[in-house]
Design an enzyme around this catalytic site. Structure first.
Site: not given
Ligand code: ADP
Length: 204
Positions: A43, A112
């Protein structure tokens, strides 16, 4: 730690500029680097984006450095071996430091994975300006989210050195902020970070 050994050119002498902008704060804000670490799909980018909007709404000047973006530019010559990942993190930390010195609140969203590299990033940026935020999700949850289909590819052997699959992630031991993204909504995660920033503003 060997990847982080300094090899300074003996003929380089950094000029001692009069002002460290991070200290004189020309923008009337306390600069900071908010370093978001966590496995893929935990996230980081989603929370970074919402946090950026919230900080700007408070009148702060911000910048986001996102792992996927730097890999297409600043770090496009690097792969995913341990030493390339460490170099990726070193470059991001150096750029974040320059932005910090310009007075910005810098949000870094970068897996990281190694504790040593995060420690090194903290040492580049300076402990008083560095907030480590662990964006936490169990691997199974991240794999279910898999917004970019990367876990599927990694499980199929199409991506090597994928964090959590065939490459380690060192859990942060004492992050300044821990976000359990199974329990917290994106908005609640943002609030948690904003609370930390506000407390730090009151007691630098
Ligand atoms: P990262 O940058 O860590 O690879 P992303 O933000 O690209 O992760 O992806 C996280 C995914 O999880 C997104 O599709 C987001 O909508 C989903 N998600 C579901 N629940 C949550 C939450 N509580 N907090 C953050 N992301 C969430």
């Amino acid at each position: 730690m060997s990847h982080f050994a300094h090899s300074p050119n003996q003929n380089l002498h950094a000029f001692a500029f009069s002002h460290l902008r991070a200290e004189r704060s020309p923008l009337q804000q306390k600069p900071l680097v908010i370093w978001m670490t966590g496995i893929s799909a935990s996230g980081k980018s989603t929370i970074a984006d919402a946090l950026d909007i919230a900080l700007q709404a408070q009148g702060r000047l911000t910048s986001i450095i996102d792992g996927d973006s730097v890999r297409g530019g600043l770090c496009r010559d690097l792969g995913f071996t341990d030493s390339d990942r460490d170099e990726n993190i070193r470059r991001v930390a150096e750029v974040a430091r320059l932005m910090l010195e310009a007075g910005l609140v810098v949000i870094v969203a970068l897996i990281s994975p190694s504790a040593a590299s995060r420690h090194y990033a903290r040492s580049i940026i300076g402990n008083e300006f560095f907030v480590e935020v662990h964006v936490d999700a169990p691997l199974e949850t991240a794999e279910q989210r898999d917004p970019k289909g990367l876990y599927k590819k990694a499980r199929a052997g199409l991506i090597k050195h994928f964090t959590g699959i065939d490459s380690a992630y060192d859990l942060p031991v004492f992050p300044e902020v821990h976000l359990d993204t199974q329990a917290l909504s994106v908005e609640q995660s943002v609030e948690t970070i904003l609370d930390w920033v506000a407390r730090r503003d009151d007691h630098p």
